[in-house]
Design a protein around this motif. Structure first.
Motif, PDB file in Angstrom:
ATOM      1  N   GLU A  10       0.795  -1.267   0.094  1.00 47.37           N
ATOM      2  CA  GLU A  10      -0.112   0.168   0.211  1.00 47.37           C
ATOM      3  C   GLU A  10       0.859   1.249  -0.001  1.00 47.37           C
ATOM      4  O   GLU A  10       0.476   2.331  -0.632  1.00 47.37           O
ATOM      5  CB  GLU A  10      -0.985  -0.156   1.224  1.00 47.37           C
ATOM      6  CG  GLU A  10      -1.977  -1.008   1.072  1.00 47.37           C
ATOM      7  CD  GLU A  10      -2.709  -0.696  -0.067  1.00 47.37           C
ATOM      8  OE1 GLU A  10      -3.126   0.321  -0.491  1.00 47.37           O
ATOM      9  OE2 GLU A  10      -3.052  -2.068  -0.947  1.00 47.37           O
ATOM     10  N   GLN A  11       1.988   1.174   0.836  1.00 50.52           N
ATOM     11  CA  GLN A  11       2.878   2.475   0.707  1.00 50.52           C
ATOM     12  C   GLN A  11       3.420   2.597  -0.779  1.00 50.52           C
ATOM     13  O   GLN A  11       3.679   3.976  -1.142  1.00 50.52           O
ATOM     14  CB  GLN A  11       4.089   2.326   1.827  1.00 50.52           C
ATOM     15  CG  GLN A  11       3.419   2.386   3.131  1.00 50.52           C
ATOM     16  CD  GLN A  11       4.461   1.879   4.242  1.00 50.52           C
ATOM     17  OE1 GLN A  11       5.312   0.950   3.998  1.00 50.52           O
ATOM     18  NE2 GLN A  11       4.625   2.676   5.295  1.00 50.52           N
ATOM     19  N   GLN A  14       0.929   4.027  -2.616  1.00 52.62           N
ATOM     20  CA  GLN A  14       0.887   5.477  -2.701  1.00 52.62           C
ATOM     21  C   GLN A  14       1.798   6.400  -3.165  1.00 52.62           C
ATOM     22  O   GLN A  14       1.550   7.558  -3.709  1.00 52.62           O
ATOM     23  CB  GLN A  14       0.734   5.744  -1.017  1.00 52.62           C
ATOM     24  CG  GLN A  14      -0.691   5.354  -0.384  1.00 52.62           C
ATOM     25  CD  GLN A  14      -1.871   5.815  -1.050  1.00 52.62           C
ATOM     26  OE1 GLN A  14      -1.868   7.056  -1.326  1.00 52.62           O
ATOM     27  NE2 GLN A  14      -2.868   4.986  -1.189  1.00 52.62           N
ATOM     28  N   LYS A  17       1.063   6.728  -6.889  1.00 52.18           N
ATOM     29  CA  LYS A  17       0.023   7.691  -6.937  1.00 52.18           C
ATOM     30  C   LYS A  17       0.477   9.234  -7.089  1.00 52.18           C
ATOM     31  O   LYS A  17      -0.125  10.053  -7.890  1.00 52.18           O
ATOM     32  CB  LYS A  17      -1.197   7.592  -6.142  1.00 52.18           C
ATOM     33  CG  LYS A  17      -1.998   6.290  -6.408  1.00 52.18           C
ATOM     34  CD  LYS A  17      -3.018   6.031  -5.163  1.00 52.18           C
ATOM     35  CE  LYS A  17      -3.906   5.222  -5.646  1.00 52.18           C
ATOM     36  NZ  LYS A  17      -4.934   4.898  -4.678  1.00 52.18           N
ATOM     37  N   VAL A  18       1.136   9.563  -5.979  1.00 54.72           N
ATOM     38  CA  VAL A  18       1.880  10.821  -5.851  1.00 54.72           C
ATOM     39  C   VAL A  18       2.668  11.209  -7.142  1.00 54.72           C
ATOM     40  O   VAL A  18       2.174  12.240  -7.767  1.00 54.72           O
ATOM     41  CB  VAL A  18       2.808  10.903  -4.539  1.00 54.72           C
ATOM     42  CG1 VAL A  18       3.388  12.211  -4.503  1.00 54.72           C
ATOM     43  CG2 VAL A  18       1.795  10.759  -3.397  1.00 54.72           C
TER      44      VAL A  18
END
Length: 123
Positions: A10-11, A14, A17-18
């Protein structure tokens, strides 16, 4: 950038995504010596256990898919693909998943070639 293998799936998603929300990419991946060594198409960028491809991928197209995240913003439209929850395991099982998915992604034209464009050296 160098990422330690302690980041969760999940990290990493993320982080992708950024980056994808602020810059245009044709392909985004986390590479390591492991993925470089198992790359079965040397004329293409390596396929890794977590990558972004600039096309929408249906869940049934890849033989191994743990998770997919659709991206659709002003810079990118495509899919973040996660082949295994243990994205950094470097085990034979992950090697098999990455190589089999690589074949499918190459068929889609989703993994760019590594060759330098013809006009690269033009001034």
């Amino acid at each position: 950038m160098t990422f330690e293998k302690v980041l969760t799936t999940e990290q990493i998603i993320q982080l992708f995504k950024v980056v994808l929300n602020h810059f245009k990419y044709d392909y985004l991946y986390l590479n390591s010596l492991f993925f470089g060594m198992i790359n079965i198409f040397p004329h293409r960028l390596p396929t890794t256990s977590i990558c972004y491809v600039p096309v929408s991928i249906t869940a049934d197209y890849l033989p191994h898919l743990y998770k997919k995240v659709e991206i659709d913003n002003e810079y990118n439209k495509g899919t973040i693909l996660v082949f295994d929850e243990n994205w950094a395991s470097e085990a034979d099982e992950l090697k098999k998943k990455v190589q089999e998915n690589s074949i499918a992604l190459i068929e889609l034209g989703a993994i760019p070639e590594t060759e330098t464009p013809e006009d690269f050296y033009d001034v």
